[in-house]
Design an enzyme around this catalytic site. Structure first.
Site, PDB file in Angstrom:
ATOM      1  N   ARG A  84       0.864  -1.182   0.000  1.00 30.24           N
ATOM      2  CA  ARG A  84       0.000   0.000   0.000  1.00 30.24           C
ATOM      3  C   ARG A  84       0.901   1.232   0.000  1.00 30.24           C
ATOM      4  O   ARG A  84       1.778   1.374   0.847  1.00 30.24           O
ATOM      5  CB  ARG A  84      -0.913   0.009   1.230  1.00 30.24           C
ATOM      6  CG  ARG A  84      -1.713   1.317   1.337  1.00 30.24           C
ATOM      7  CD  ARG A  84      -2.955   1.218   2.197  1.00 30.24           C
ATOM      8  NE  ARG A  84      -2.719   1.115   3.620  1.00 30.24           N
ATOM      9  CZ  ARG A  84      -3.605   1.480   4.565  1.00 30.24           C
ATOM     10  NH1 ARG A  84      -4.781   1.991   4.214  1.00 30.24           N
ATOM     11  NH2 ARG A  84      -3.340   1.322   5.836  1.00 30.24           N
ATOM     12  N   GLU A 158     -12.880   4.737   1.106  1.00 26.20           N
ATOM     13  CA  GLU A 158     -12.838   5.491   2.350  1.00 26.20           C
ATOM     14  C   GLU A 158     -13.596   6.813   2.257  1.00 26.20           C
ATOM     15  O   GLU A 158     -13.409   7.693   3.109  1.00 26.20           O
ATOM     16  CB  GLU A 158     -11.379   5.755   2.741  1.00 26.20           C
ATOM     17  CG  GLU A 158     -10.580   4.476   2.965  1.00 26.20           C
ATOM     18  CD  GLU A 158      -9.120   4.740   3.258  1.00 26.20           C
ATOM     19  OE1 GLU A 158      -8.759   4.759   4.447  1.00 26.20           O
ATOM     20  OE2 GLU A 158      -8.348   4.919   2.302  1.00 26.20           O
ATOM     21  N   ARG A 236      -8.759  -8.740  20.464  1.00 29.45           N
ATOM     22  CA  ARG A 236      -8.994  -9.800  21.451  1.00 29.45           C
ATOM     23  C   ARG A 236     -10.382 -10.414  21.308  1.00 29.45           C
ATOM     24  O   ARG A 236     -10.646 -11.478  21.877  1.00 29.45           O
ATOM     25  CB  ARG A 236      -8.835  -9.230  22.861  1.00 29.45           C
ATOM     26  CG  ARG A 236      -7.421  -8.772  23.184  1.00 29.45           C
ATOM     27  CD  ARG A 236      -7.302  -8.321  24.630  1.00 29.45           C
ATOM     28  NE  ARG A 236      -5.950  -7.894  24.951  1.00 29.45           N
ATOM     29  CZ  ARG A 236      -5.571  -7.479  26.144  1.00 29.45           C
ATOM     30  NH1 ARG A 236      -6.448  -7.447  27.145  1.00 29.45           N
ATOM     31  NH2 ARG A 236      -4.318  -7.102  26.362  1.00 29.45           N
ATOM     32  N   ASP A 388     -32.012 -28.786  -7.062  1.00 29.29           N
ATOM     33  CA  ASP A 388     -31.983 -28.727  -8.510  1.00 29.29           C
ATOM     34  C   ASP A 388     -30.663 -28.080  -8.909  1.00 29.29           C
ATOM     35  O   ASP A 388     -29.778 -27.887  -8.072  1.00 29.29           O
ATOM     36  CB  ASP A 388     -33.191 -27.960  -9.064  1.00 29.29           C
ATOM     37  CG  ASP A 388     -33.294 -26.545  -8.493  1.00 29.29           C
ATOM     38  OD1 ASP A 388     -32.311 -26.055  -7.889  1.00 29.29           O
ATOM     39  OD2 ASP A 388     -34.358 -25.925  -8.654  1.00 29.29           O
TER      40      ASP A 388
END
Length: 433
Positions: A84, A158, A236, A388
Site C-alpha cells: 500500500r 474510504e 482480542r 436442482d
C-alpha cells in the site's frame, strides 16, 4: 465484466504490516517477520503498508525496505504481495509521492518486482481519481518494460465519492483510455469513511456500515473484482471477529482485513465449511448450537422449555407459551432448528446430485433428520430440501472457495488434510469438475 480477471477467485485475508519503524535496530523487522509466515498464519494477500501503518518521515525508507525484503524472501512467500502506497484524492503532492514509491518498489534493479503482484491505493475519490492511479501504474509498467496490466490495482473505499465511483466501474472498465481491468480488490476502510461521512455515534464506536459492505460486495461482483471488509480493531474479540466474517460471507464478501497473525488464522478458516456438521436452534433471538449426545441433539439452555402434558406439549420460548400437538411441535422445531453441514456433508450431497443428474433426473429431495431433546423430552424431526441445478450451483460456492484455496495455497495442504481428512479433500477437489 462479471468474470474474474485475476488468478485468485477469492481472498480471505488482507494482512497489513508497517514497512519501517524508527528506533529499531532493523527498521524492516516487522516486514521480515511477516514474510516468513506460512500455513494458516499466512494471508492470501500481504500488504506491506507504507501509508497509515508507517510514520510519514519513515515512508521513503519503508519503500526501500519493501523492495529489499521482497527481493530477499518474496520467492517463498505463499500469498500475493500488494504494497500500500500513499495517495489522496485531494492532494497532488501525496499522489506524486505514492508514484515515486511505486517506482522504487517496482524497479527491477532492486530485485523485488517479480514478486510484487500489485499496489493498494488508499483514499481514492471519484472514478477519474481511480483512473489517475491506474495511469501512474501504467507509467511504472512502461518505465520498466513490464507487461501492461501485470501489476494489479486494489483500492480502499474510504469516502462517499469512492463508494459512488464503484457504480461506474462496469461502464468504464475496458475503455481504450484506461487499464482499469487491472482492478483486483475493493477494500472497505470504515474508519476514514466514517470521518468522510461526518458520522457520529453515542459511544464513539464505528457504525456497522452494512450498506457500504453490501455496495462493495455488489460492485466487486459486477466488475469482476473481490470485496474485502475493513479492519476489526478489537483484536482480542475473536468471537466478534468471527461473527463479522460470518455476516460478511452471507453478502458475498469473503475477505476481511487482518491486523494480527491470530486474526489471519481465524479469517482463513472461518469461510470454509466446518470439520463436523452441527445443529442449531433459535432460542429467543439467539442462535444456539445443540450438543450431540448419543446421536441426540440436546438443548441445555434456559431460553426454551418443553414439557409433555398428556397428548400435548407446552413449549415456552422466552415469554411466549405455546400449547401444541406432537405434529405441531415437530413443525415448530423444524422451523427453529437448522443444520450447518460439514465439508463432508456438502460433498456427499453434491456427489448424490451429480449422480442423479447423470441418471437423467433434474431434481431430487434431500432429507435431513435428527432427534431433538429439550428438558429431557425427545422429539424426532425431519425436513426435505429439493435440490436442482440452482441449489447445486449455490452449494458450489464454499466448495469453489476450498478448491481455490487448495490450488493457490499449497502451504495449507497439510492443515486442510488435518481439518477434513485426505479422503474428503480429494473428493472436494473432484466435485463440480
Amino acid at each position: 465484466m462479471d468474470k474474474r480477471l485475476h488468478d485468485r477467485k477469492f481472498v480471505r485475508t488482507f494482512f497489513t504490516t508497517p514497512t519501517a519503524e524508527s528506533g529499531a535496530d532493523d527498521s524492516a523487522k516487522k516486514l521480515r517477520s511477516a514474510i516468513e509466515l506460512r500455513g494458516m498464519q499466512a494471508p492470501d494477500v500481504w500488504v506491506p503498508d507504507n501509508e497509515d501503518a508507517t510514520a510519514p518521515n519513515m515512508r521513503d525508507e519503508g519503500a526501500e525496505n519493501i523492495a529489499e525484503v521482497v527481493a530477499e524472501k518474496g520467492d517463498d512467500f505463499p500469498g500475493e504481495i500488494h504494497p500500500r502506497v500513499v495517495w489522496h484524492r485531494d492532494s497532488p503532492e501525496t499522489r506524486y509521492k505514492g508514484f515515486q514509491h511505486m517506482l522504487e518498489i517496482a524497479d527491477p534493479e532492486n530485485g523485488a518486482v517479480e514478486n510484487i503482484d500489485g499496489f493498494v491505493i488508499p483514499e481514492v475519490g471519484d472514478i477519474d481519481d481511480w483512473k489517475k492511479a491506474d495511469e501512474f501504474i501504467t507509467i511504472v509498467e512502461n518505465e520498466y518494460d513490464l507487461e501492461e496490466g501485470s501489476l494489479a490495482m486494489s483500492v480502499i473505499i474510504e469516502s462517499g465519492s469512492a463508494e459512488l465511483a464503484m457504480g461506474k466501474l462496469r461502464e468504464e472498465m475496458g475503455k481504450a483510455d484506461n487499464n482499469l481491468e487491472r482492478l483486483f480488490l475493493l477494500v472497505d476502510g470504515e474508519v476514514d469513511y466514517t470521518k468522510d461521512m461526518r458520522a457520529i455515534t453515542p459511544t464513539g464506536a464505528l457504525p456497522e456500515w452494512k450498506e457500504l459492505r453490501h455496495n462493495t460486495s455488489r460492485a466487486a461482483s459486477a466488475a469482476g473484482c473481490i470485496a474485502v471488509d475493513g479492519p476489526f480493531d478489537d483484536i482480542r474479540d475473536v468471537e466478534g471477529y468471527h461473527d463479522r466474517i460470518t455476516a460478511n460471507n452471507a453478502m458475498g464478501m469473503l475477505g476481511i482485513w487482518s491486523l494480527t497473525p491470530g486474526q489471519v488464522v481465524e479469517a482463513n478458516q472461518s469461510p470454509l465449511p466446518p470439520q463436523d456438521g452441527y445443529w442449531t436452534i433459535e432460542a429467543d433471538g439467539r442462535t444456539v448450537e445443540l450438543t450431540e449426545e448419543d446421536g441426540v441433539q440436546v438443548y441445555n439452555g434456559d431460553r426454551i422449555e418443553l414439557e409433555k402434558e398428556g397428548d400435548t406439549y407446552e413449549l415456552e420460548i422466552g415469554s411466549e407459551e405455546l400449547q401444541l400437538s406432537e405434529e405441531e411441535l415437530v413443525e415448530e422445531l423444524v422451523d427453529l432448528t437448522a443444520y450447518v453441514p460439514s465439508m463432508d456433508d456438502i460433498v456427499d450431497s453434491m456427489e448424490e446430485f451429480e449422480a442423479a443428474k447423470e441418471a437423467g433426473k433434474g431434481a431430487i429431495a434431500m432429507t435431513r433428520a435428527t432427534t431433538v431433546s429439550i428438558d429431557g423430552v425427545e422429539i424426532d424431526i425431519s425436513s426435505d430440501r429439493m435440490w436442482d441445478e440452482a441449489t447445486y450451483q449455490a452449494m458450489m460456492a464454499p466448495v469453489a472457495l476450498f478448491q481455490d484455496v487448495y490450488e493457490n495455497r499449497p502451504d495449507q495442504h497439510d492443515d486442510l488434510a488435518e481439518l477434513y481428512s485426505e479422503d474428503v479433500v480429494e473428493r472436494a477437489m473432484e466435485v463440480g469438475n
